[in-house]
Design a protein around this motif. Structure first.
Motif, PDB file in Angstrom:
ATOM      1  N   SER A  96       0.795  -1.225   0.000  1.00  0.00           N
ATOM      2  CA  SER A  96       0.000   0.000   0.000  1.00  0.00           C
ATOM      3  C   SER A  96       0.827   1.274   0.000  1.00  0.00           C
ATOM      4  CB  SER A  96      -0.923   0.024   1.220  1.00  0.00           C
ATOM      5  OG  SER A  96      -1.762  -1.114   1.217  1.00  0.00           O
ATOM      6  N   CYS A  97       1.711   1.400   0.971  1.00  0.00           N
ATOM      7  CA  CYS A  97       2.446   2.663   1.075  1.00  0.00           C
ATOM      8  C   CYS A  97       3.892   2.571   0.632  1.00  0.00           C
ATOM      9  CB  CYS A  97       2.374   3.188   2.504  1.00  0.00           C
ATOM     10  SG  CYS A  97       3.248   2.154   3.693  1.00  0.00           S
ATOM     11  N   GLY A  98       4.350   1.357   0.332  1.00  0.00           N
ATOM     12  CA  GLY A  98       5.724   1.245  -0.154  1.00  0.00           C
ATOM     13  C   GLY A  98       6.781   1.252   0.934  1.00  0.00           C
ATOM     14  N   ALA A  99       6.359   1.261   2.176  1.00  0.00           N
ATOM     15  CA  ALA A  99       7.325   1.261   3.281  1.00  0.00           C
ATOM     16  C   ALA A  99       8.200   0.014   3.217  1.00  0.00           C
ATOM     17  CB  ALA A  99       6.576   1.300   4.613  1.00  0.00           C
ATOM     18  N   ILE A 100       9.441   0.163   3.623  1.00  0.00           N
ATOM     19  CA  ILE A 100      10.371  -0.959   3.584  1.00  0.00           C
ATOM     20  C   ILE A 100      10.976  -1.169   4.966  1.00  0.00           C
ATOM     21  CG2 ILE A 100      12.532  -1.808   2.613  1.00  0.00           C
ATOM     22  CD1 ILE A 100      12.012  -0.207   0.129  1.00  0.00           C
ATOM     23  N   ALA A 101      11.091  -2.430   5.357  1.00  0.00           N
ATOM     24  CA  ALA A 101      11.722  -2.743   6.641  1.00  0.00           C
ATOM     25  C   ALA A 101      12.715  -3.875   6.427  1.00  0.00           C
ATOM     26  CB  ALA A 101      10.656  -3.139   7.664  1.00  0.00           C
ATOM     27  N   ASP A 102      13.725  -3.908   7.263  1.00  0.00           N
ATOM     28  CA  ASP A 102      14.727  -4.966   7.145  1.00  0.00           C
ATOM     29  C   ASP A 102      14.240  -6.244   7.810  1.00  0.00           C
ATOM     30  OD1 ASP A 102      16.512  -3.411   5.797  1.00  0.00           O
ATOM     31  OD2 ASP A 102      17.574  -2.743   7.583  1.00  0.00           O
ATOM     32  N   VAL A 103      14.662  -7.345   7.251  1.00  0.00           N
ATOM     33  CA  VAL A 103      14.304  -8.646   7.815  1.00  0.00           C
ATOM     34  C   VAL A 103      15.527  -9.549   7.692  1.00  0.00           C
ATOM     35  CG1 VAL A 103      12.926 -10.722   7.501  1.00  0.00           C
ATOM     36  CG2 VAL A 103      11.891  -8.475   7.137  1.00  0.00           C
ATOM     37  N   ASP A 104      15.919 -10.112   8.827  1.00  0.00           N
ATOM     38  CA  ASP A 104      17.059 -11.023   8.755  1.00  0.00           C
ATOM     39  C   ASP A 104      16.567 -12.341   8.200  1.00  0.00           C
ATOM     40  OD1 ASP A 104      19.277  -9.507   9.955  1.00  0.00           O
ATOM     41  OD2 ASP A 104      17.852  -9.344  11.609  1.00  0.00           O
ATOM     42  N   CYS A 105      17.417 -13.000   7.460  1.00  0.00           N
ATOM     43  CA  CYS A 105      17.001 -14.251   6.845  1.00  0.00           C
ATOM     44  C   CYS A 105      16.542 -15.230   7.919  1.00  0.00           C
ATOM     45  CB  CYS A 105      18.156 -14.868   6.052  1.00  0.00           C
ATOM     46  SG  CYS A 105      17.629 -16.137   4.903  1.00  0.00           S
ATOM     47  N   ALA A 106      15.357 -15.762   7.714  1.00  0.00           N
ATOM     48  CA  ALA A 106      14.751 -16.670   8.685  1.00  0.00           C
ATOM     49  C   ALA A 106      15.623 -17.891   8.957  1.00  0.00           C
ATOM     50  CB  ALA A 106      13.385 -17.119   8.200  1.00  0.00           C
ATOM     51  N   VAL A 107      16.220 -18.389   7.921  1.00  0.00           N
ATOM     52  CA  VAL A 107      17.003 -19.613   8.054  1.00  0.00           C
ATOM     53  C   VAL A 107      18.489 -19.342   8.236  1.00  0.00           C
ATOM     54  CG1 VAL A 107      17.035 -21.955   7.180  1.00  0.00           C
ATOM     55  CG2 VAL A 107      15.371 -20.333   6.296  1.00  0.00           C
ATOM     56  N   ALA A 108      18.780 -18.356   9.050  1.00  0.00           N
ATOM     57  CA  ALA A 108      20.171 -18.025   9.352  1.00  0.00           C
ATOM     58  C   ALA A 108      21.022 -17.782   8.116  1.00  0.00           C
ATOM     59  CB  ALA A 108      20.795 -19.123  10.200  1.00  0.00           C
ATOM     60  N   SER A 109      21.986 -18.602   7.913  1.00  0.00           N
ATOM     61  CA  SER A 109      22.958 -18.445   6.829  1.00  0.00           C
ATOM     62  C   SER A 109      22.369 -18.076   5.464  1.00  0.00           C
ATOM     63  CB  SER A 109      23.756 -19.732   6.684  1.00  0.00           C
ATOM     64  OG  SER A 109      22.853 -20.812   6.512  1.00  0.00           O
ATOM     65  N   THR A 110      22.631 -18.880   4.480  1.00  0.00           N
ATOM     66  CA  THR A 110      22.128 -18.587   3.140  1.00  0.00           C
ATOM     67  C   THR A 110      21.531 -19.848   2.536  1.00  0.00           C
ATOM     68  OG1 THR A 110      24.304 -19.083   2.254  1.00  0.00           O
ATOM     69  CG2 THR A 110      23.785 -16.783   2.653  1.00  0.00           C
ATOM     70  N   PRO A 111      20.378 -20.250   3.036  1.00  0.00           N
ATOM     71  CA  PRO A 111      19.725 -21.482   2.617  1.00  0.00           C
ATOM     72  C   PRO A 111      19.209 -21.374   1.193  1.00  0.00           C
ATOM     73  CG  PRO A 111      18.224 -20.174   3.862  1.00  0.00           C
ATOM     74  CD  PRO A 111      19.527 -19.442   3.904  1.00  0.00           C
ATOM     75  N   CYS A 112      18.557 -20.263   0.938  1.00  0.00           N
ATOM     76  CA  CYS A 112      17.924 -20.091  -0.359  1.00  0.00           C
ATOM     77  C   CYS A 112      18.954 -20.023  -1.487  1.00  0.00           C
ATOM     78  CB  CYS A 112      17.075 -18.835  -0.369  1.00  0.00           C
ATOM     79  SG  CYS A 112      15.699 -18.932   0.789  1.00  0.00           S
ATOM     80  N   LEU A 113      20.216 -19.854  -1.126  1.00  0.00           N
ATOM     81  CA  LEU A 113      21.224 -19.745  -2.170  1.00  0.00           C
ATOM     82  C   LEU A 113      21.286 -21.006  -3.023  1.00  0.00           C
ATOM     83  CD1 LEU A 113      24.455 -17.863  -1.183  1.00  0.00           C
ATOM     84  CD2 LEU A 113      23.355 -18.009  -3.402  1.00  0.00           C
TER      85      LEU A 113
END
Lengths: 147, 147
Positions: A96-113
């Motif tokens: 809606s407003c385009g606001a951005i917030a930081d989020v640390d990766c849920a799975v710690a390291s780099t799982p999605c890599l």
DNA sequence: CGGACTTTCTTGAATGATTCAAGAACGCGG
DNA sequence: CCGCGTTCTTGAATCATTCAAGAAAGTCCG
């Protein structure tokens, strides 16, 4: 507005010449996370007086190339910059407003890599963008775009 | 070349009027995954003759709103569209040539949908973009950027 | 400390994707 | 087959970002 005293150090550490515009831009990015270029130009001018937008664009590119800032650009948004670099974190963007917030990766390291099938691509980064509604927009009755 | 015979069905199913431009645009998206707007305009004109770019932009927005196509826009790229919708898949983007390939989520379902700290956001989608080098660009010595 | 060389900033204009607006044409339900 | 409402056409505007050329400033070296 002595924002970050080590701004110069950071610039020198990246082998970049220390100029007033650069220090101001870097400080602005530190002070205003996820700010778009126009906001940064405003912040820089507030501390230095008139500075050409071209200089800011140029500096932002240099800082991004040097790895001092990170450029993010969610779909349908203009370029934004942040100072958190090196750590593996992602973003939540309000539809809606385009606001951005930081989020640390849920799975710690780099799982999605690790993609299931990388099609032969040599992947070096996985960028995650979460889409949803920010607290303010969730409580407020949906603004327009009704069906 | 009546690409997809069920294009009309898809349009009607989405409560959209069936017009030649719409059928052509939808077919073009099916035929050219990850194509940018300009390519789509070209494909549409190849099958229908002259069509205003405005019509294509309009149709793409309607199709996107109807959920028949998905709009993706990696940083530094123009808008691109694809027909795979509904399934949870992501993309690999080549940093050199901009090529895009589909990637099914490594962790099956929707793992990343759970952010460690959502900052109060009501998240409804997690979009993952992998960055790297495509097979062609990995083997070929960096191609300057000439065009 | 001063000079020269290179990089960076300024000014001004251009590019290009996307959008806005108003009127004509067409699809669809009756 | 008709009329209403949506969709396409034409033409222009917007806006972020980039390009270009010259002036100014920073850094290195003697």
């Amino acid at each position: 507005m002595h924002t970050s005293p080590d701004v110069e150090t950071a610039l020198r550490g990246a082998s970049l010449r220390v100029t007033r515009p650069r220090a101001a831009v870097l400080a602005a990015v530190y002070d205003h996370p996820h700010a778009d270029t126009d906001s940064i130009i405003g912040a820089v001018r507030a501390s230095l007086g008139e500075v050409s937008h071209q200089a800011v664009y140029d500096v932002l590119r240099a800082l991004t190339a040097a790895g001092l800032v990170r450029r993010i650009q969610p779909s349908g948004s203009v370029a934004r910059y942040e100072s958190r670099v090196g750590d593996n974190h992602h973003h939540v963007v309000c539809r809606s407003c385009g606001a951005i917030a930081d989020v640390d990766c849920a799975v710690a390291s780099t799982p999605c890599l690790t993609a299931s099938d990388d099609h032969g691509f040599a992947i070096d980064e996985a960028e995650v963008t979460y889409w949803g509604q920010c607290p303010a927009c969730s409580t407020t009755p949906a603004p327009a775009r009704s069906s």
